[in-house]
Every structure is written in C-alpha cells, then in structure tokens.
Design an enzyme around this catalytic site. Structure first.
Site, PDB file in Angstrom:
ATOM      1  CE  LYS A  87      -4.306   1.158   2.381  1.00 52.28           C
ATOM      2  NZ  LYS A  87      -4.994   1.012   3.659  1.00 52.28           N
TER       3      LYS A  87
HETATM    4  C1  E4P Z   1      -8.161   2.234   3.594  1.00 56.44           C
HETATM    5  O1  E4P Z   1      -7.560   1.243   3.222  1.00 56.44           O
HETATM    6  C2  E4P Z   1      -8.050   2.828   4.913  1.00 56.44           C
HETATM    7  O2  E4P Z   1      -7.424   1.896   5.764  1.00 56.44           O
HETATM    8  C3  E4P Z   1      -9.368   3.138   5.565  1.00 56.44           C
HETATM    9  O3  E4P Z   1     -10.457   2.695   4.809  1.00 56.44           O
HETATM   10  C4  E4P Z   1      -9.473   4.502   6.114  1.00 56.44           C
HETATM   11  O4  E4P Z   1     -10.706   4.611   6.751  1.00 56.44           O
HETATM   12  P1  E4P Z   1     -11.049   5.720   7.845  1.00 56.44           P
HETATM   13  O5  E4P Z   1     -11.379   6.988   7.128  1.00 56.44           O
HETATM   14  O6  E4P Z   1     -12.243   5.175   8.581  1.00 56.44           O
HETATM   15  O7  E4P Z   1      -9.830   5.864   8.720  1.00 56.44           O
END
Ligand code: E4P
Length: 218
Positions: A87
């Site tokens: 990522k």
């Molecule tokens: C995406 O991969 C992120 O980990 C995640 O969806 C972020 O979500 P949040 O806005 O609830 O922190």
C-alpha cells in the site's frame, strides 16, 4: 463486488472470515497502532498472521515517503507472503514507486485517493488497486460516492485494469451504494458488513415462523 475488512484486529478478521464472504484485508499504520503492534519485527509478523487467516489480498502500507525507502520497504513486505499488496500513498514519490512495483510484478494499492485525477494517475502508473476514501470525503460535505462512480467510469471507458477499492466506509448503506456504483471492492469495518444482515421484517418474520411452528409442534 469483493468484500475486504479494514482492520488489523485478528478477532474481527477471524469473525469476518468465518462468515465465508471475506475476500481480503486492508490495514494502515493507524489501524496497526490501534492494535498496539509496534516494532518492525512485530509488524511483519502481524502481516503474516493476517495472511494465514484470509486467503486473499492483504494490504500492508509503507511508511517511507521517499522513492528509495518505499521500494526497500515494499520489496520486504511483498516477500513476506504471496498475498501481500504493497500500500503506497498517493504522492509524487508514491507514483514512482507504484510504477517500479508494477514493472516488477509486485501488487500495489494506491491509498489516500480523494480525486479522480489522482485515480487516473495511479492507474497510469499501474496500480493494482486504488483506494478512494469515501467516508472522509463525506466529512467535507462532498459526496464520496460521486467519486467512486467517476473513477469507475474513467477506468471502464479507458480499459484500465486497476481495481476500484472503496475505502473509508462507514455504514452498510455505503457498501450498497458502492456496489451500485460499480466498485470492484469495498473495504469495510466489521460492523458495516454485519449490518447488511439486518432488516426488521426479517427479524419479525422469523419470530412469526418459529412461533407458528412451535404452536403445532409444541
Ligand atoms: C483504507 O484502506 C483505509 O485503511 C481506511 O479505509 C481509512 O478509513 P477511515 O477513514 O475510517 O480511517
């Protein structure tokens, strides 16, 4: 549409996997910190544990913000398990790293995407997945779902293979709307997935069926 769970919590991952509808996992440094996973060795071990719980892509995020650092980290992460997806944040150095990984056959998830322009660039660089954060967009009084539909449209029109992974999901309605908009994947908190079961008429209907059955069967 594939269902991923957005957590580093092993119990929640197990619970979602037991439902039989889980296709993968996404994590991020905040989610890892929330579980108290610290130190490189423990972080890497945790990713392997997750990979052994779910047979599907597991996103592991780099914390470097320079090209060389991202490449070094990403290659280490990718070597952990065949299901690891590196990522990478949507920044200039991240785009260069995504192109590098793509050329090497390493899968990537371009994260922190908040515009179609960013998603277009990620696809051009060869990202395997792109993560638009719909909940965080909604928080700014803009409709995150419009972004999902826009990216899906652009990718379809131009034939990009990059999968649209709707992230920052806050509810079961978000999941449903993502499915309608044509997202390839939704990564969700466990509660948003289990809330999909709920309907008051299912509950009352089942109670009635069981009561009627009990009346004649004792
Ligand atoms: C995406 O991969 C992120 O980990 C995640 O969806 C972020 O979500 P949040 O806005 O609830 O922190």
């Amino acid at each position: 549409m594939k269902f991923f769970i957005d957590t580093a919590n092993l119990e929640q991952i197990k619970e979602a996997a037991e439902l039989g509808v889980l296709d993968g996992v996404t994590t991020n440094p905040s989610l890892m910190a929330k579980e108290g996973i610290k130190g490189e060795e423990n972080v890497l071990k945790h990713y392997i544990t997750i990979c052994n719980l779910v047979d599907g892509p597991v996103s592991a995020e780099v914390i470097s913000t320079d090209f060389a650092g991202m490449v070094k980290e990403g290659e280490k992460l990718a070597a952990l398990h065949k299901n690891i997806v590196v990522k990478v944040p949507m920044i200039k150095e991240g785009i260069k790293a995504i192109k590098y990984f793509s050329d090497k056959g390493i899968k990537t998830n371009c994260t922190l995407v908040f515009s179609a322009a960013q998603a277009l660039l990620a696809a051009k660089a060869g990202a395997t997945m792109v993560s638009p954060f719909i909940g965080r967009i909604d928080d700014t009084n803009w409709d995150g779902m419009e972004l999902i539909a826009q990216i899906v449209h652009i990718y379809r029109v131009h034939g990009y293979k990059t999968e649209v992974l709707a992230a920052s999901i806050r509810s079961s309605l978000h999941i449903l709307k993502c499915a309608e908009a044509g997202a390839d994947i939704a990564t969700c908190p466990l509660k948003s997935i289990t809330d999909l079961f709920n309907h008051p008429l299912t509950k009352s209907g089942l109670e009635q069926f069981l009561a009627d059955h009990a009346k004649v069967n004792g």
